[in-house]
Design a protein around this motif. Structure first.
Motif, PDB file in Angstrom:
ATOM      1  N   SER A  54       0.823  -1.209   0.000  1.00 28.73           N
ATOM      2  CA  SER A  54       0.000   0.000   0.000  1.00 28.73           C
ATOM      3  C   SER A  54       0.855   1.255   0.000  1.00 28.73           C
ATOM      4  O   SER A  54       0.589   2.210  -0.736  1.00 28.73           O
ATOM      5  CB  SER A  54      -0.926   0.016   1.212  1.00 28.73           C
ATOM      6  OG  SER A  54      -1.814  -1.051   1.166  1.00 28.73           O
ATOM      7  N   VAL A  55       1.898   1.262   0.809  1.00 30.58           N
ATOM      8  CA  VAL A  55       2.787   2.423   0.863  1.00 30.58           C
ATOM      9  C   VAL A  55       3.498   2.621  -0.464  1.00 30.58           C
ATOM     10  O   VAL A  55       3.610   3.748  -0.969  1.00 30.58           O
ATOM     11  CB  VAL A  55       3.786   2.288   2.035  1.00 30.58           C
ATOM     12  CG1 VAL A  55       4.868   3.341   1.950  1.00 30.58           C
ATOM     13  CG2 VAL A  55       3.058   2.384   3.363  1.00 30.58           C
ATOM     14  N   LEU A  56       3.966   1.542  -1.066  1.00 32.94           N
ATOM     15  CA  LEU A  56       4.633   1.661  -2.368  1.00 32.94           C
ATOM     16  C   LEU A  56       3.687   2.163  -3.443  1.00 32.94           C
ATOM     17  O   LEU A  56       4.077   2.981  -4.287  1.00 32.94           O
ATOM     18  CB  LEU A  56       5.245   0.321  -2.774  1.00 32.94           C
ATOM     19  CG  LEU A  56       6.473  -0.119  -1.989  1.00 32.94           C
ATOM     20  CD1 LEU A  56       6.924  -1.502  -2.439  1.00 32.94           C
ATOM     21  CD2 LEU A  56       7.598   0.893  -2.132  1.00 32.94           C
ATOM     22  N   LEU A  57       2.438   1.713  -3.416  1.00 34.28           N
ATOM     23  CA  LEU A  57       1.472   2.165  -4.413  1.00 34.28           C
ATOM     24  C   LEU A  57       1.139   3.649  -4.269  1.00 34.28           C
ATOM     25  O   LEU A  57       1.069   4.363  -5.269  1.00 34.28           O
ATOM     26  CB  LEU A  57       0.194   1.330  -4.327  1.00 34.28           C
ATOM     27  CG  LEU A  57       0.256  -0.039  -4.962  1.00 34.28           C
ATOM     28  CD1 LEU A  57      -1.003  -0.825  -4.663  1.00 34.28           C
ATOM     29  CD2 LEU A  57       0.461   0.075  -6.457  1.00 34.28           C
ATOM     30  N   VAL A  58       0.934   4.098  -3.032  1.00 34.81           N
ATOM     31  CA  VAL A  58       0.587   5.510  -2.875  1.00 34.81           C
ATOM     32  C   VAL A  58       1.796   6.425  -3.077  1.00 34.81           C
ATOM     33  O   VAL A  58       1.627   7.596  -3.390  1.00 34.81           O
ATOM     34  CB  VAL A  58      -0.095   5.812  -1.522  1.00 34.81           C
ATOM     35  CG1 VAL A  58      -1.402   5.073  -1.397  1.00 34.81           C
ATOM     36  CG2 VAL A  58       0.808   5.552  -0.364  1.00 34.81           C
ATOM     37  N   LEU A  59       3.009   5.907  -2.923  1.00 32.09           N
ATOM     38  CA  LEU A  59       4.181   6.727  -3.222  1.00 32.09           C
ATOM     39  C   LEU A  59       4.494   6.743  -4.719  1.00 32.09           C
ATOM     40  O   LEU A  59       5.105   7.689  -5.213  1.00 32.09           O
ATOM     41  CB  LEU A  59       5.384   6.244  -2.422  1.00 32.09           C
ATOM     42  CG  LEU A  59       5.302   6.472  -0.916  1.00 32.09           C
ATOM     43  CD1 LEU A  59       6.551   5.949  -0.227  1.00 32.09           C
ATOM     44  CD2 LEU A  59       5.082   7.939  -0.584  1.00 32.09           C
ATOM     45  N   ALA A  60       4.066   5.716  -5.429  1.00 32.12           N
ATOM     46  CA  ALA A  60       4.242   5.698  -6.885  1.00 32.12           C
ATOM     47  C   ALA A  60       3.117   6.442  -7.606  1.00 32.12           C
ATOM     48  O   ALA A  60       3.285   6.855  -8.758  1.00 32.12           O
ATOM     49  CB  ALA A  60       4.309   4.265  -7.384  1.00 32.12           C
ATOM     50  N   ALA A  61       1.996   6.630  -6.948  1.00 29.56           N
ATOM     51  CA  ALA A  61       0.849   7.288  -7.578  1.00 29.56           C
ATOM     52  C   ALA A  61       1.134   8.737  -8.003  1.00 29.56           C
ATOM     53  O   ALA A  61       0.715   9.136  -9.093  1.00 29.56           O
ATOM     54  CB  ALA A  61      -0.361   7.229  -6.654  1.00 29.56           C
ATOM     55  N   PRO A  62       1.842   9.566  -7.207  1.00 30.60           N
ATOM     56  CA  PRO A  62       2.143  10.916  -7.695  1.00 30.60           C
ATOM     57  C   PRO A  62       3.027  10.920  -8.945  1.00 30.60           C
ATOM     58  O   PRO A  62       2.859  11.768  -9.826  1.00 30.60           O
ATOM     59  CB  PRO A  62       2.863  11.583  -6.514  1.00 30.60           C
ATOM     60  CG  PRO A  62       2.423  10.840  -5.331  1.00 30.60           C
ATOM     61  CD  PRO A  62       2.199   9.436  -5.788  1.00 30.60           C
ATOM     62  N   VAL A  63       3.932   9.972  -9.038  1.00 36.89           N
ATOM     63  CA  VAL A  63       4.775   9.879 -10.233  1.00 36.89           C
ATOM     64  C   VAL A  63       3.910   9.526 -11.441  1.00 36.89           C
ATOM     65  O   VAL A  63       4.050  10.114 -12.515  1.00 36.89           O
ATOM     66  CB  VAL A  63       5.899   8.846 -10.021  1.00 36.89           C
ATOM     67  CG1 VAL A  63       6.711   8.654 -11.277  1.00 36.89           C
ATOM     68  CG2 VAL A  63       6.784   9.255  -8.854  1.00 36.89           C
ATOM     69  N   LEU A  64       2.999   8.581 -11.266  1.00 35.77           N
ATOM     70  CA  LEU A  64       2.080   8.209 -12.333  1.00 35.77           C
ATOM     71  C   LEU A  64       1.171   9.379 -12.701  1.00 35.77           C
ATOM     72  O   LEU A  64       0.898   9.610 -13.888  1.00 35.77           O
ATOM     73  CB  LEU A  64       1.253   7.005 -11.898  1.00 35.77           C
ATOM     74  CG  LEU A  64       0.232   6.475 -12.890  1.00 35.77           C
ATOM     75  CD1 LEU A  64       0.946   5.846 -14.077  1.00 35.77           C
ATOM     76  CD2 LEU A  64      -0.681   5.473 -12.222  1.00 35.77           C
ATOM     77  N   GLN A  65       0.742  10.136 -11.715  1.00 36.38           N
ATOM     78  CA  GLN A  65      -0.129  11.295 -11.959  1.00 36.38           C
ATOM     79  C   GLN A  65       0.585  12.339 -12.804  1.00 36.38           C
ATOM     80  O   GLN A  65       0.033  12.831 -13.778  1.00 36.38           O
ATOM     81  CB  GLN A  65      -0.559  11.909 -10.618  1.00 36.38           C
ATOM     82  CG  GLN A  65      -1.438  13.126 -10.743  1.00 36.38           C
ATOM     83  CD  GLN A  65      -2.865  12.786 -11.067  1.00 36.38           C
ATOM     84  OE1 GLN A  65      -3.400  11.807 -10.552  1.00 36.38           O
ATOM     85  NE2 GLN A  65      -3.501  13.570 -11.903  1.00 36.38           N
TER      86      GLN A  65
END
Length: 180
Positions: free
Chosen positions: A7-18
């Motif tokens: 979960s932490v990895l996904l939410v930290l990668a989400a801004p990069v994807l955004q």
């Protein structure tokens, strides 16, 4: 523990994807907020896996918001997204993961709508963003629909804890030594 790390990895990668992918889309009315969708979808599952309560969702939202605040181009007040996503994570953690799929999807849609509206109001008040751009109906609709869709997809996944377990009311072997 793996659920927390994932979960932490996904939410930290989400801004990069955004920033790299989603902001380049030309959708009518704006683009969805992928970071908010991730927080809303992952917070109830994180609570059910760790059993820590609403604090896990708030911490997850705060980490995602802080990462989104400092991701380039950071042209807004730092902490604005951290506040909104922290509250969204806390509220979405309050939705029980054992509820029916319909209630979870409706709750996720309401949280996404409220968080998108609150983020737009804070952007207009703190950063001087024009109200029409801060509260773009298309972006709010894409975010709300995306949160509902991702939450519905996660709600339909089978629970891992039920695989391979035998209910307590049924014996594993019948009296004759054969499997029941």
């Amino acid at each position: 523990m793996r659920a927390v790390i994932l979960s932490v990895l996904l939410v930290l990668a989400a801004p990069v994807l955004q920033v790299t992918v989603v902001n380049g889309w030309s959708l009518p009315g704006g683009v969805p907020d992928i970071v908010l969708i991730c927080v809303i979808a992952l917070a109830p599952a994180l609570r059910s896996r760790t059993g820590t309560g609403a604090g896990a969702g708030a911490l997850l939202g705060f980490a995602a918001g802080l990462a989104a605040d400092v991701a380039p181009p950071a042209d807004h007040t730092i902490g604005r997204l951290a506040l909104v996503l922290c509250l969204a994570g806390w509220v979405s953690t309050r939705i029980p993961a054992d509820d029916g799929a319909g209630r979870r999807v409706a709750g996720a849609a309401v949280v996404a709508l409220g968080a998108s509206f609150a983020g737009g109001v804070l952007a207009a008040l703190l950063d001087g963003t024009p109200w029409a751009a801060a509260l773009a109906p298309g972006a709010i609709a894409w975010t709300t629909g995306g949160a509902a869709l991702v939450t519905a997809g996660l709600a339909l996944l089978p629970r891992r804890r039920s695989f391979g377990r035998v209910p307590a009311s049924r014996p594993l072997y019948a009296r004759g030594g054969r499997r029941a």
